[in-house]
Design a protein around this motif. Structure first.
Motif, short mmCIF file in Angstrom:
data_model
loop_
_atom_site.label_atom_id
_atom_site.label_comp_id
_atom_site.label_asym_id
_atom_site.label_seq_id
_atom_site.Cartn_x
_atom_site.Cartn_y
_atom_site.Cartn_z
N GLY A 171 60.70 32.77 -88.20
CA GLY A 171 61.03 31.36 -88.23
C GLY A 171 60.44 30.61 -89.41
N GLN A 182 53.91 30.49 -83.30
CA GLN A 182 54.80 30.24 -82.16
C GLN A 182 55.70 29.03 -82.42
N LEU A 183 55.15 28.00 -83.02
CA LEU A 183 55.92 26.80 -83.33
C LEU A 183 57.07 27.11 -84.29
N LYS A 221 58.49 29.96 -84.69
CA LYS A 221 59.45 30.78 -83.95
C LYS A 221 60.39 29.89 -83.14
N ASN A 222 59.84 28.82 -82.55
CA ASN A 222 60.62 27.89 -81.73
C ASN A 222 61.45 26.91 -82.57
N LEU A 223 61.02 26.64 -83.79
CA LEU A 223 61.73 25.71 -84.69
C LEU A 223 61.99 26.41 -86.02
N GLN A 257 50.33 23.71 -80.63
CA GLN A 257 51.79 23.73 -80.58
C GLN A 257 52.32 22.54 -79.80
N MET A 292 54.70 19.64 -81.35
CA MET A 292 56.01 19.39 -80.74
C MET A 292 56.10 17.94 -80.28
#
Length: 184
Positions: free
Chosen positions: A6, A59-60, A62-64, A174, A178
């Motif tokens: 990401g 992780q952030l 990966k999510n965005l 995270q 977010m």
């Protein structure tokens, strides 16, 4: 070299475009303090603030995917298209980091500083921050027993109309980012 899923490098490779082209689609620049104090091992699981910040940023991203550009800073500043903030050690030259990202202060860009506070020069950092057109949000990742770092970051956010989030030693980084990205 590790490339975070990401990250701008990951998206560039996936879409067969340049990193510069992937940067154009970023919505947020995370300016991550990688000075010596971020090595303090007072975060979850006995990890350093830096290690936890890296885990949460991974992780952030990966999510965005492709939406977050990562910049490391200490006494030097470095763009990290692979999504991993480079640990630079040394001092905390936040004014230099702000001057570095100022070129991206274009409409709709979000800026988030992740730090434990206490830059080399509070006055210079506040002066540079005040020149931004966009707001600068901050996430404090230092210990609760050192309020001066948190208070400085709150002051910096206020100068730009940004928001301040306190995260207990990077445990909820995270969620903090977010929340800031989805806040108006």
């Amino acid at each position: 070299m590790t490339i975070v899923q990401g990250s701008l490098s990951s998206i560039a490779k996936q879409n067969q475009i340049s990193i510069a082209e992937s940067f154009i689609n970023a919505d947020c620049i995370c300016i991550v303090d990688t000075s010596g104090s971020m090595e303090d091992k007072d975060s979850r699981g006995g990890l350093s603030r830096y290690e936890v910040a890296c885990q949460e940023l991974s992780q952030l991203q990966k999510n965005l995917p492709g939406k977050i550009a990562v910049i490391s800073f200490s006494s030097a500043v470095q763009f990290c298209p692979n999504g991993v903030p480079v640990f630079l050690g040394a001092t905390t030259d936040l004014a230099k980091a702000l001057n570095f990202v100022k070129v991206a202060d274009v409409p709709e860009m979000r800026f988030i500083i992740i730090s434990d506070g206490q830059p080399d020069s509070e006055e210079e950092s506040l002066r540079v921050a005040a020149t931004f057109k966009n707001r600068i949000d901050v996430i404090y990742v230092g210990p609760e027993d050192r309020p001066q770092g948190r208070e400085f970051l709150q002051k910096l956010a206020a100068v730009t109309g940004g928001k301040s989030v306190t995260v207990d030693r990077a445990k909820e980084l995270q969620a903090g980012i977010m929340g800031l990205l989805h806040a108006g």
